[in-house]
Scaffold this motif. Structure first.
Motif, short mmCIF file in Angstrom:
data_model
loop_
_atom_site.label_atom_id
_atom_site.label_comp_id
_atom_site.label_asym_id
_atom_site.label_seq_id
_atom_site.Cartn_x
_atom_site.Cartn_y
_atom_site.Cartn_z
N LEU A 30 0.83 -1.20 0.00
CA LEU A 30 0.00 0.00 0.00
C LEU A 30 0.87 1.25 0.00
O LEU A 30 1.74 1.41 0.84
CB LEU A 30 -0.89 0.01 1.25
CG LEU A 30 -1.82 1.21 1.40
CD1 LEU A 30 -2.89 1.18 0.33
CD2 LEU A 30 -2.44 1.22 2.78
N ARG A 67 -3.79 -9.65 2.58
CA ARG A 67 -4.17 -8.36 3.14
C ARG A 67 -3.47 -7.22 2.41
O ARG A 67 -4.07 -6.18 2.10
CB ARG A 67 -3.86 -8.30 4.64
CG ARG A 67 -4.70 -9.23 5.48
CD ARG A 67 -4.52 -8.92 6.96
NE ARG A 67 -3.14 -9.02 7.39
CZ ARG A 67 -2.56 -10.13 7.81
NH1 ARG A 67 -3.26 -11.26 7.85
NH2 ARG A 67 -1.30 -10.13 8.21
N SER A 68 -2.19 -7.40 2.12
CA SER A 68 -1.45 -6.34 1.44
C SER A 68 -1.99 -6.12 0.03
O SER A 68 -2.15 -4.98 -0.41
CB SER A 68 0.04 -6.70 1.38
OG SER A 68 0.79 -5.60 0.89
N PHE A 71 -5.36 -4.29 0.43
CA PHE A 71 -5.21 -2.88 0.75
C PHE A 71 -4.73 -2.08 -0.46
O PHE A 71 -5.16 -0.95 -0.68
CB PHE A 71 -4.24 -2.70 1.92
CG PHE A 71 -4.74 -3.28 3.22
CD1 PHE A 71 -6.09 -3.34 3.50
CD2 PHE A 71 -3.84 -3.78 4.16
CE1 PHE A 71 -6.55 -3.87 4.69
CE2 PHE A 71 -4.30 -4.31 5.36
CZ PHE A 71 -5.66 -4.36 5.62
N SER A 72 -3.82 -2.66 -1.24
CA SER A 72 -3.31 -1.97 -2.42
C SER A 72 -4.42 -1.78 -3.45
O SER A 72 -4.55 -0.71 -4.05
CB SER A 72 -2.16 -2.77 -3.04
OG SER A 72 -1.06 -2.84 -2.17
N ALA A 74 -7.67 -1.77 -2.83
CA ALA A 74 -8.65 -0.82 -2.28
C ALA A 74 -8.17 0.62 -2.46
O ALA A 74 -8.96 1.51 -2.78
CB ALA A 74 -8.88 -1.12 -0.80
N HIS A 75 -6.87 0.83 -2.27
CA HIS A 75 -6.30 2.17 -2.44
C HIS A 75 -6.45 2.63 -3.88
O HIS A 75 -6.81 3.79 -4.15
CB HIS A 75 -4.84 2.17 -2.03
CG HIS A 75 -4.17 3.50 -2.11
ND1 HIS A 75 -4.31 4.47 -1.15
CD2 HIS A 75 -3.36 4.04 -3.07
CE1 HIS A 75 -3.62 5.55 -1.49
NE2 HIS A 75 -3.04 5.31 -2.65
N LEU A 187 -10.79 -5.24 8.69
CA LEU A 187 -9.94 -4.92 7.54
C LEU A 187 -10.01 -3.44 7.20
O LEU A 187 -9.00 -2.80 6.88
CB LEU A 187 -10.34 -5.77 6.33
CG LEU A 187 -10.01 -7.26 6.41
CD1 LEU A 187 -10.75 -8.03 5.33
CD2 LEU A 187 -8.50 -7.49 6.29
N LEU A 188 -11.23 -2.88 7.27
CA LEU A 188 -11.39 -1.46 6.98
C LEU A 188 -10.66 -0.60 8.00
O LEU A 188 -10.05 0.42 7.65
CB LEU A 188 -12.89 -1.11 6.96
CG LEU A 188 -13.24 0.35 6.66
CD1 LEU A 188 -12.71 0.75 5.29
CD2 LEU A 188 -14.74 0.56 6.74
N TYR A 191 -7.00 -0.70 7.19
CA TYR A 191 -6.77 0.09 5.98
C TYR A 191 -6.78 1.58 6.30
O TYR A 191 -5.95 2.35 5.80
CB TYR A 191 -7.84 -0.24 4.94
CG TYR A 191 -7.80 0.68 3.73
CD1 TYR A 191 -6.80 0.55 2.78
CD2 TYR A 191 -8.74 1.69 3.57
CE1 TYR A 191 -6.75 1.40 1.68
CE2 TYR A 191 -8.70 2.54 2.48
CZ TYR A 191 -7.71 2.39 1.54
OH TYR A 191 -7.65 3.24 0.46
N ARG A 194 -3.52 2.59 8.09
CA ARG A 194 -2.40 2.65 7.14
C ARG A 194 -2.54 3.83 6.19
O ARG A 194 -1.55 4.48 5.83
CB ARG A 194 -2.32 1.34 6.35
CG ARG A 194 -1.93 0.14 7.18
CD ARG A 194 -1.86 -1.13 6.36
NE ARG A 194 -1.03 -0.98 5.17
CZ ARG A 194 -0.51 -2.00 4.50
NH1 ARG A 194 -0.72 -3.23 4.92
NH2 ARG A 194 0.22 -1.80 3.44
N SER A 195 -3.75 4.13 5.77
CA SER A 195 -3.97 5.23 4.83
C SER A 195 -3.68 6.58 5.48
O SER A 195 -3.07 7.47 4.87
CB SER A 195 -5.41 5.21 4.31
OG SER A 195 -5.66 4.04 3.56
#
Length: 247
Positions: A30, A67-68, A71-72, A74-75, A187-188, A191, A194-195
């Motif tokens: 991400l 997961r990675s 997240f990537s 989703a970003h 998970l959200l 995320y 991290r965001s």
């Protein structure tokens, strides 16, 4: 919270050394907030393999690499939605929200996310369905699966969404079951951390609320244990009010 389940006021979670499999040597992570986005192609259509019907029932089913990647992706979807508005990656796909207990934020979040990706949403009100006449969860799932490509299930009984997944010919997503699972929320949350912060490593996270029964707390902590961080826990101990003498 210790592995034995004992509440602690603070915990330092070590970051285990994990070696990536050879097949994932070019794994995409991400991007840090503010950094230039790296390419992580969005599929032009949903998967057509049997994996498309895999249920989302627990955070344990997602590996570190899953997961990675998630997240990537989703970003990247988020950036494209911000630039273009509505995408078409889920065009002609239908999501059914089947909630046996109320939830404003979860219902709205699944609804708007599906529509941002070009899909449609069916909202099933169980209080106006045959549930009032004794229709079982399994029967309800098989019925709505005739009209949807995926079903989001929220139920007050632990294990109900997992049971629903076994009865469903389409993908079933657990949106909360009693004090059990809530994988999408956990998970959200990770995320979002991290965001907003760029990384979860090296951070101190304070978790407040019902540490004993809170499904969101349990699953979030389970995911955060994969990062090197400090976790602080606080509980307001509502039972003390019950023990206080009345005046």
């Amino acid at each position: 919270m210790s592995p034995a389940g004992k509440d602690v006021s603070a915990a330092v979670v070590p970051h285990p050394a994990v070696t990536a499999p050879a097949t994932n040597s070019k794994h995409v992570h991400l991007p840090v907030k503010g950094a230039q986005s790296h390419s992580h192609p969005i599929p032009s259509h949903p998967p057509t393999t049997s994996a498309a019907a895999e249920p989302v029932s627990t955070v344990k089913q997602f590996s570190r690499w899953d997961r990675s990647d998630l997240f990537s992706l989703a970003h990247e979807v988020r950036l494209q939605v911000e630039r273009s508005g509505t995408l078409d990656i889920l065009k002609d796909k239908v999501l059914c929200n089947l909630f046996y207990e109320p939830s404003t934020r979860r219902t709205a979040s699944f609804d708007i996310t599906m529509k941002h990706c070009g899909g449609d949403v069916i909202q099933v009100n169980v209080n106006s369905s045959l549930f009032l006449k004794g229709e079982t969860l399994a029967d309800m799932i098989r019925t709505v699966a005739c009209y949807a490509d995926a079903i989001v299930v929220r139920h007050p009984d632990v294990g109900s969404p997992q049971f629903a997944a076994k009865s469903s010919p389409v993908s079933a997503v657990d949106a909360g079951d009693g004090i059990g699972e809530h994988p999408t929320r956990a998970l959200l949350d990770v995320y979002a951390i991290r965001s907003e912060l760029g990384t979860a490593n090296g951070r101190t996270i304070m978790i407040l609320g019902d540490l004993k029964n809170g499904r969101t707390v349990h699953r979030l902590v389970m995911l955060l244990c994969h990062y090197s961080m400090r976790l602080n826990f606080a509980h307001r101990r509502p039972w003390l009010c019950q023990l206080a003498p009345s005046r």
